[in-house]
Design an enzyme around this catalytic site. Structure first.
Site, short mmCIF file in Angstrom:
data_model
loop_
_atom_site.label_atom_id
_atom_site.label_comp_id
_atom_site.label_asym_id
_atom_site.label_seq_id
_atom_site.Cartn_x
_atom_site.Cartn_y
_atom_site.Cartn_z
N HIS A 85 -15.95 -44.53 -48.56
CA HIS A 85 -15.53 -43.55 -47.54
C HIS A 85 -16.70 -42.59 -47.30
O HIS A 85 -16.98 -41.72 -48.12
CB HIS A 85 -14.29 -42.76 -48.00
CG HIS A 85 -13.81 -41.75 -46.99
ND1 HIS A 85 -12.49 -41.60 -46.68
CD2 HIS A 85 -14.47 -40.85 -46.23
CE1 HIS A 85 -12.34 -40.65 -45.77
NE2 HIS A 85 -13.54 -40.17 -45.49
N HIS A 131 -19.10 -40.31 -44.21
CA HIS A 131 -19.39 -39.83 -42.86
C HIS A 131 -20.90 -39.78 -42.66
O HIS A 131 -21.58 -39.04 -43.37
CB HIS A 131 -18.80 -38.43 -42.64
CG HIS A 131 -17.32 -38.40 -42.78
ND1 HIS A 131 -16.46 -38.58 -41.71
CD2 HIS A 131 -16.53 -38.25 -43.87
CE1 HIS A 131 -15.21 -38.53 -42.14
NE2 HIS A 131 -15.22 -38.33 -43.45
N LYS A 165 -9.31 -47.16 -39.45
CA LYS A 165 -9.02 -45.84 -40.01
C LYS A 165 -7.88 -45.15 -39.25
O LYS A 165 -7.92 -45.06 -38.03
CB LYS A 165 -10.28 -44.98 -39.91
CG LYS A 165 -10.08 -43.54 -40.30
CD LYS A 165 -9.95 -43.38 -41.80
CE LYS A 165 -9.56 -41.96 -42.15
NZ LYS A 165 -10.28 -41.43 -43.29
N HIS A 178 -5.82 -41.46 -43.81
CA HIS A 178 -5.94 -40.03 -44.14
C HIS A 178 -4.51 -39.52 -44.32
O HIS A 178 -3.79 -39.33 -43.35
CB HIS A 178 -6.67 -39.27 -43.04
CG HIS A 178 -6.87 -37.81 -43.37
ND1 HIS A 178 -8.09 -37.26 -43.62
CD2 HIS A 178 -5.97 -36.81 -43.52
CE1 HIS A 178 -7.94 -35.97 -43.91
NE2 HIS A 178 -6.66 -35.67 -43.86
N HIS A 220 -9.19 -40.53 -50.27
CA HIS A 220 -9.43 -39.21 -50.89
C HIS A 220 -8.15 -38.56 -51.39
O HIS A 220 -7.77 -37.47 -50.96
CB HIS A 220 -10.20 -38.27 -49.95
CG HIS A 220 -9.80 -38.26 -48.51
ND1 HIS A 220 -8.50 -38.09 -48.11
CD2 HIS A 220 -10.53 -38.39 -47.37
CE1 HIS A 220 -8.46 -38.11 -46.80
NE2 HIS A 220 -9.66 -38.30 -46.33
N ASP A 226 -16.36 -39.42 -49.40
CA ASP A 226 -16.02 -38.56 -48.28
C ASP A 226 -17.12 -37.53 -48.05
O ASP A 226 -16.85 -36.41 -47.62
CB ASP A 226 -14.66 -37.86 -48.51
CG ASP A 226 -14.11 -37.25 -47.22
OD1 ASP A 226 -14.63 -37.59 -46.13
OD2 ASP A 226 -13.19 -36.44 -47.31
C1 NCD Z 1 -14.24 -34.91 -42.76
C2 NCD Z 1 -15.28 -34.70 -41.69
O1 NCD Z 1 -15.96 -33.67 -41.72
O2 NCD Z 1 -15.48 -35.57 -40.83
N1 NCD Z 1 -13.96 -33.66 -43.40
C3 NCD Z 1 -13.43 -33.50 -44.63
O3 NCD Z 1 -13.14 -32.36 -45.01
N2 NCD Z 1 -13.25 -34.50 -45.43
C4 NCD Z 1 -13.03 -35.52 -42.16
C5 NCD Z 1 -12.12 -36.14 -43.17
O4 NCD Z 1 -12.44 -37.14 -43.79
O5 NCD Z 1 -11.03 -35.59 -43.36
ZN ZN Z 2 -13.58 -38.34 -44.62
#
Ligand code: NCD
Ligand code: ZN
Length: 352
Positions: free
Chosen positions: A21, A23, A107, A144, A182, A255
């Protein structure tokens, strides 16, 4: 008289880990953060919550191209792409993207749950045909798991989601493979542990380190704010127990969610902890303190591929224990800084 210090070197060798996971964002941020993950990880599930989100196969191809272009040469890192489920997702487009190997998962964000989730699902009845198709073809759904109703306390969002949304959804599409992403609560751990072979759960690095006091006691710490928000200590301990079980359906999804510092250090700061840079050193420290260093490879390198029905990475990485390792406090993009997650304790395991 010369002083001889005993040299205690300890090493830990494990299959190259994956991040289930992650970003990576786009543009200048993508260029800045992609090398941070590629340095230590073999593969990562790439979150599709760009603005606008990655909804179609064609958009996933284009995003994958931008990621590959942002990676340093010869990294061997593979991004595993996902599509962002919307109420107008086309099941045929999704099936083509999955069966061709372009995407690894889909997702699900409940609309409004977190950063860039406005296009997410409001009415779950509207996505049932897509979920049924995913069950048919074996495409996993990354979830999520938070309700967003105003009358639900933010610390209860995950537990309520399991009862009101996740459990009914899994009962109505029983063959669907689901990853609870998460997880942050003992209820999440219990539900994931009782779900059988088609239910997995990811745990982040930061949720193994912080509880809600770290965010709120003695001053507000925006760099510890993420969603789902960290809960009380008993929940962190439940997560730690789950992560250190050895072979199981719990695996690492960092995450890691970079935001420019100015967007986090604000009157309405956004959610996300950036952990890509130092995750492996933090995990080694946490697992060692728990007396479970021997279970790190299961959590970071083996359980994830087993759930996703992929081979573990062939390559190995070695961590060496010694003097505290220094990681940068922040990394820089073209026009911003991004704060690297501070675990609040020294890190003794260096990734060679
Ligand atoms: C994530 C993001 O910034 O894209 N933020 C987070 O707090 N984890 C989005 C997500 O995965 O919830
Ligand atoms: Zn995330």
């Amino acid at each position: 008289m010369a002083q001889y210090k005993p040299r205690m070197t300890q090493t830990l060798t494990l299959r190259r880990p994956d991040d289930w996971h992650l970003h990576l964002r786009d543009g200048a941020m993508l260029k800045a953060v992609a090398p941070e993950t590629a340095r230590h990880f073999g593969r990562a599930i790439i979150m599709p919550n760009l603005v606008p989100p990655v909804v179609t196969g064609a958009e996933a191809i284009a995003y994958r191209g931008r990621i590959m272009a942002a990676l340093p040469e010869n990294t061997g890192f593979s991004p595993l792409m996902t599509l962002y489920l919307t109420e107008s997702t086309d099941p045929d487009d999704l099936e083509a993207a999955y069966t061709s190997g372009l995407i690894t998962a889909v997702k699900l964000y409940p609309a409004g749950a977190t950063t860039n989730s406005a296009s997410g699902v409001r009415n779950f009845d509207n996505v049932r045909p897509v979920l049924e198709r995913m069950a048919e073809i074996g495409c996993p759904l990354c979830v999520h798991g938070e309700v967003v109703d105003d009358d639900i306390d933010i610390f209860d969002r995950e537990a309520v989601f399991i009862d009101r949304v996740l459990d009914p959804l899994r009962r109505s599409v029983p063959a669907l493979r689901v990853i609870m992403e998460h997880i942050t609560t003992s209820q999440g751990v219990e539900y994931a542990a009782s779900g059988g072979p088609d239910l997995g759960a990811t745990i982040t690095t930061h949720h193994l380190v912080i509880n809600r006091n770290h965010i709120l006691a003695g001053g507000i710490r925006p760099h510890y704010y993420c969603l789902p928000v960290a809960k009380r200590e008993t929940h962190r301990l439940a997560l730690l127990e789950a992560a250190t079980r050895g072979p199981s359906n719990f695996f690492l999804g960092t995450d890691s969610a970079p935001h420019p510092d100015h967007a986090k250090e604000a009157a309405c700061g956004c959610a996300g902890c950036f952990t890509a840079t130092n995750t492996l050193s933090i995990l080694a420290e946490v697992f060692e303190k728990a007396g479970k260093l021997d279970c790190l490879e299961d959590f970071a390198s083996l359980n994830g591929p087993a759930f996703y029905r992929l081979p573990a990475n062939e390559e190995m990485v070695t961590l060496t224990k010694g003097q505290p390792v220094c990681y940068p406090d922040h990394i820089t993009t073209q026009d911003a800084t991004v704060t690297v997650f501070d675990p609040g304790f020294p890190l003794h395991w260096r990734v060679d």
